[in-house]
Write an enzyme that holds these catalytic residues in place. Sequence first.
Site, mmCIF file in Angstrom:
data_model
loop_
_atom_site.group_PDB
_atom_site.id
_atom_site.type_symbol
_atom_site.label_atom_id
_atom_site.label_comp_id
_atom_site.label_asym_id
_atom_site.label_seq_id
_atom_site.Cartn_x
_atom_site.Cartn_y
_atom_site.Cartn_z
ATOM 1 N N CYS A 104 0.848 -1.194 0.000
ATOM 2 C CA CYS A 104 0.000 0.000 0.000
ATOM 3 C C CYS A 104 0.884 1.245 0.000
ATOM 4 O O CYS A 104 1.794 1.373 0.827
ATOM 5 C CB CYS A 104 -0.905 -0.013 1.231
ATOM 6 S SG CYS A 104 -1.939 1.463 1.385
ATOM 7 N N CYS B 281 -7.100 -1.412 1.425
ATOM 8 C CA CYS B 281 -6.029 -1.845 2.307
ATOM 9 C C CYS B 281 -6.650 -2.122 3.677
ATOM 10 O O CYS B 281 -7.401 -1.294 4.202
ATOM 11 C CB CYS B 281 -4.961 -0.758 2.414
ATOM 12 S SG CYS B 281 -3.701 -1.115 3.661
ATOM 13 N N CYS C 42 -5.097 0.710 6.420
ATOM 14 C CA CYS C 42 -5.445 2.142 6.404
ATOM 15 C C CYS C 42 -6.766 2.443 5.697
ATOM 16 O O CYS C 42 -7.227 3.575 5.716
ATOM 17 C CB CYS C 42 -4.328 2.955 5.775
ATOM 18 S SG CYS C 42 -4.141 2.722 3.989
ATOM 19 N N CYS D 138 -7.949 -5.938 -10.097
ATOM 20 C CA CYS D 138 -7.601 -4.829 -10.983
ATOM 21 C C CYS D 138 -7.277 -3.623 -10.091
ATOM 22 O O CYS D 138 -8.173 -2.999 -9.525
ATOM 23 C CB CYS D 138 -8.788 -4.545 -11.901
ATOM 24 S SG CYS D 138 -8.431 -3.358 -13.191
#
Length: 160
Positions: free
Chosen positions: A76, A124, A127, A148
């Site tokens: 991330c 994510c 976060c 994707c």
Amino acid sequence: MKKIFLICSSIILFTCNTSAQKKNKKQSNKYTVVKTEAEWKAQLTDMEFYVLRKAGTERAFSSPLNKNVEAGIYACKACNTPLFKSEHKYDSGSGWPSFDREIKGNVNFSTDYNLGYARTEEHCATCGGHLGHVFNDGPTNTTGKRHCINGVALTFIPKK
């Protein structure tokens, strides 16, 4: 009279958006990394903020990570949580980095109705940053999934 009834019924059916759906999506958003909008804006570029915090989408074929074939981990961009492994990346031809599976536990999923139909959105798990969407049109010889992902939401960590 039947036509009016059918038209009214159709309108009601297609415009239903219950507060339970909205509430359910908000309740599932418990993340360990939480920052204010100003803190995210200070940390991220405008495009990273747009994608990760506002659920935007980068232009297809614009990410250098789309063609990256190095071994490593895709993490991330906002919090460095490992999300995808390079061995699960493939060229889907869609214009975005694509993976056939995520690192279990590091990606959360929700339902997105922004285009008028249900899509599975990926975030994510640390976060809450928007990553992209997962579809059931991936490689049939593995998982059948196509994650994707917006390249701007990722940082690549090469294998040492």
